[in-house]
Design a protein around this motif. Structure first.
Motif, PDB file in Angstrom:
ATOM      1  N   ALA A   9      27.690   7.414   9.005  1.00  0.00           N
ATOM      2  CA  ALA A   9      27.025   8.619   9.502  1.00  0.00           C
ATOM      3  C   ALA A   9      25.794   8.275  10.334  1.00  0.00           C
ATOM      4  O   ALA A   9      25.528   8.912  11.365  1.00  0.00           O
ATOM      5  N   ILE A  34      35.356  14.463   4.479  1.00  0.00           N
ATOM      6  CA  ILE A  34      34.594  13.564   5.347  1.00  0.00           C
ATOM      7  C   ILE A  34      34.944  13.743   6.823  1.00  0.00           C
ATOM      8  O   ILE A  34      34.483  12.991   7.677  1.00  0.00           O
ATOM      9  N   VAL A  60      31.778  11.891   9.694  1.00  0.00           N
ATOM     10  CA  VAL A  60      30.443  12.128   9.154  1.00  0.00           C
ATOM     11  C   VAL A  60      29.380  11.680  10.154  1.00  0.00           C
ATOM     12  O   VAL A  60      29.566  10.729  10.903  1.00  0.00           O
ATOM     13  N   PHE A 106      27.809  15.676   6.319  1.00  0.00           N
ATOM     14  CA  PHE A 106      27.955  14.628   5.309  1.00  0.00           C
ATOM     15  C   PHE A 106      28.536  15.246   4.047  1.00  0.00           C
ATOM     16  O   PHE A 106      28.135  16.340   3.643  1.00  0.00           O
TER      17      PHE A 106
END
Length: 279
Positions: free
Chosen positions: A172, A224, A232, A275
């Motif tokens: 992420a 995800i 993410v 997230f």
């Protein structure tokens, strides 16, 4: 006539992380692994430079806690300093996992996965340290909260869930940082890193899916990937918040505020974070 690829019957010896900065060495390293060969990582890869140049101290040394780490995100160097922090924490975490008594309860496949991830994170850590040079973040192992770490190491479930969190945070954070990188070569490196971290995350979700996830789909579950098929993604402040939220680093490790300067408008614009609740 020279060989186009390394002999898979002979291990490729990598003596130090700086060798992986050389394109020819990196190509040989990747070709050897893809060809089913063996890469021999000599001690120099696992024991970095001494503390004088901001590198990693030896495995038997206990570095002093680091305080007041900050990041100026107006430059690629500042962004990769954040990457360096994540790689240091990941490599320290996986090293501790492999040394824990709980690790003996892992299956053979799980031990292999965690060992492979540990080795890759060490290479990532040393690669970034070598690239940053004097701008590298000092060894932060002395700033790790041993009480929190020991609590995590106490069970297989908490080890795997923490590992998933780390890998998804890495993915992420790199996804969020990409638009701010100004040198195309740095963007290429970030892209390679995020691809590897995503594979780590997928492997961990495959061996232990988060609660409520279909075991057959967990490696790339709906939690995800958002409705638009996007992976993410976190802006720098949110990614740093994930790290602080683990309580794995002691108070004062990061400056307040830790991000001294946000990216400029010409680098890119902030976008919504995405997230999973339980990565």
């Amino acid at each position: 006539m020279s060989k186009l690829r390394p002999d898979p019957d002979q291990p490729l010896a990598i003596a130090s992380a700086s060798e992986l900065m050389n394109p020819a060495s990196r190509r040989s390293f990747v070709r050897m692994l893809l060809g089913g060969g063996t890469a021999l990582l000599l001690p120099g890869v696992f024991v970095g430079c001494d503390d004088d140049d901001g590198g990693i101290t030896g495995p038997d040394e206990t570095p002093d806690p680091v305080t007041g780490i900050s990041f100026d995100l107006r430059t690629d160097v500042g962004i990769f300093r954040m990457v360096h922090v994540l790689e240091q924490l990941e490599s320290a975490f996986y090293t501790a996992v492999l040394s824990s008594s709980t690790f003996s309860s892992f299956t053979t496949e799980e031990r292999e996965i965690f060992t492979d991830i540990r080795d890759v994170e060490i290479i990532h850590r040393e690669f970034v340290a070598a690239a940053l040079g004097s701008a590298a973040v000092p060894d932060i192992r002395g700033s790790i909260n041993s009480t929190t770490l020991n609590s995590i190491l106490g069970s297989k479930a908490t080890i795997i869930s923490t590992a998933r969190m780390f890998e998804n945070t890495g993915v992420a954070a790199l996804n969020g940082a990409g638009k701010y990188l100004q040198d195309a070569r740095n963007l290429l490196i970030a892209g390679k890193f995020v691809s590897v971290e995503a594979r780590h995350a997928a492997a961990l979700r495959d061996i232990a899916p988060p609660a409520g996830q279909d075991a057959n789909k967990a490696f790339a579950g709906d939690d995800i990937v958002d409705a638009n098929g996007l992976d993410v993604k976190l802006e720098a402040g949110a990614a740093l918040g994930k790290v602080v939220g683990t309580n794995l680093v002691i108070a004062g490790t990061f400056a307040s505020p830790a991000i001294t300067n946000a990216p400029t408008a010409t680098q890119g614009t902030a976008s919504a974070d995405f997230f999973p609740t339980n990565p």
